[in-house]
Enzyme design. Sequence first.
Site, PDB file in Angstrom:
ATOM      1  N   GLN A  92       0.945  -1.195  -0.038  1.00  0.00           N
ATOM      2  CA  GLN A  92       0.086   0.058   0.088  1.00  0.00           C
ATOM      3  C   GLN A  92       0.731   1.351   0.064  1.00  0.00           C
ATOM      4  O   GLN A  92       0.527   2.521   0.135  1.00  0.00           O
ATOM      5  CB  GLN A  92      -0.992  -0.015   1.109  1.00  0.00           C
ATOM      6  N   HIS A 156      -0.883  -0.030   5.676  1.00  0.00           N
ATOM      7  CA  HIS A 156      -1.706   0.773   6.711  1.00  0.00           C
ATOM      8  C   HIS A 156      -0.800   2.100   6.852  1.00  0.00           C
ATOM      9  O   HIS A 156      -0.163   2.461   7.977  1.00  0.00           O
ATOM     10  CB  HIS A 156      -1.958   0.091   7.964  1.00  0.00           C
ATOM     11  N   GLU A 248     -15.242   3.060   9.494  1.00  0.00           N
ATOM     12  CA  GLU A 248     -15.990   4.023  10.394  1.00  0.00           C
ATOM     13  C   GLU A 248     -16.016   5.400   9.855  1.00  0.00           C
ATOM     14  O   GLU A 248     -15.032   5.825   9.246  1.00  0.00           O
ATOM     15  CB  GLU A 248     -15.307   4.097  11.824  1.00  0.00           C
ATOM     16  N   TYR A 258     -10.441   6.756  19.906  1.00  0.00           N
ATOM     17  CA  TYR A 258     -11.501   6.102  19.129  1.00  0.00           C
ATOM     18  C   TYR A 258     -11.413   4.620  18.997  1.00  0.00           C
ATOM     19  O   TYR A 258     -12.033   4.269  18.051  1.00  0.00           O
ATOM     20  CB  TYR A 258     -11.157   6.760  17.667  1.00  0.00           C
ATOM     21  N   TYR A 269      -9.812 -10.773   9.966  1.00  0.00           N
ATOM     22  CA  TYR A 269      -9.791 -11.427   8.696  1.00  0.00           C
ATOM     23  C   TYR A 269      -9.953 -12.888   8.897  1.00  0.00           C
ATOM     24  O   TYR A 269     -10.577 -13.521   7.946  1.00  0.00           O
ATOM     25  CB  TYR A 269      -8.587 -11.242   7.765  1.00  0.00           C
TER      26      TYR A 269
END
Length: 377
Positions: A92, A156, A248, A258, A269
């Site tokens: 990513q 991430h 979210e 949070y 997963y």
Amino acid sequence: MRRLGMVLGLGAGLALFGLVAPALAQKRFPSSAGALAVETVAGGLEHPWGLAFLPDGRMLVTERPGRLRIVDAKGALSRPIAGVPSVMARGQGGLLGIALDPDFARNRLVYLSFAEPRSGGNGTSVARGRLNEQGTALTEVKVIFRQMPTVASNLHFGSRLVFDRTGALFVTVGERFTQRDQAQNPANDLGKIIRIRPDGGIPADNPKKPGWAPEIWSIGHRNVQGAALHPQTGQLWTAEHGARGGDEINTPKAGLNYGWPVITYGVDYSGAKIGEGTAKPGMEQPLFYWDPSIAPSGAAFYTGSAWPQWKNSLFVGALAGSLLARLSTEGEKVTGEERLLTDIGARIRDVVQGPDGLLYLLTDEEDGKLLRVRPAQ
């Protein structure tokens, strides 16, 4: 038990199918504001990630392999702009978010977030540079933020950049997947919302709670890839990836937690439970969540006149869902969801409102596209 607001939102979501208009090479989709036309502005972009409009209407687009390009009004791509920092383009990672300085017309400063290669791994970093008048190079490039600690992971990175109304810069940073428990550690930059000054300094009104690194605004985030300021309140809203379920929408406030990975509406997963459940004292609830996951990415509030019915709606691109979600809002509440563009079959990476009041999308593909969405005629 699932939150009622989320269930009502998904219940209102529609898989909307469209018609093809061959003469215009467009797909049309019935919606709450009439049919939509989707036009390709530019193609040939390799995994485009971030989009920003220049004052003259041209667009800056980041490509994950490490290229920054200008797209003109006719869709022509510039050569890659020189001066972009070296990136770690695996998984990513790569060249990711982009923002223009609020005073860009005077100072020509551009901010880029990227996966920075480092000894022992990599991390999300933010650099700024000055775009030359010719639009061919960034000069005076300087890294103003480095996520710490360095982690050996290709996942991430977060990486949306948003300026608030005070001129401070929000940076969303992921917990790097392998370090998810660190999202609860306020002493580091993993799984956090960061708030810095444009030069990388610390704003005087950051939380600065005991044990918190001074750049941290909020903690307990997984991987925020969508972020936008509410046009009326100036409050930051974010779209955050869950695991299997539990994506979210949040409004991160200074000094609050949070929840990730202690509380979540998703599962791992493997199907295994994550954390302690869906709620815990001292941890914030999302305004809205998706289950199953749509993999939300870029986000933008709508303020234009092309669709007056959509004023103050939050649009969120979906990767796994291959759709554009419209979330109707009332104050700090999500009142419903509508699913658009479900037939284009593309991973929507970013969503931006253009100066013409239309919506512009980036598709995350090897031959990625810059799309324009307008009312069909």
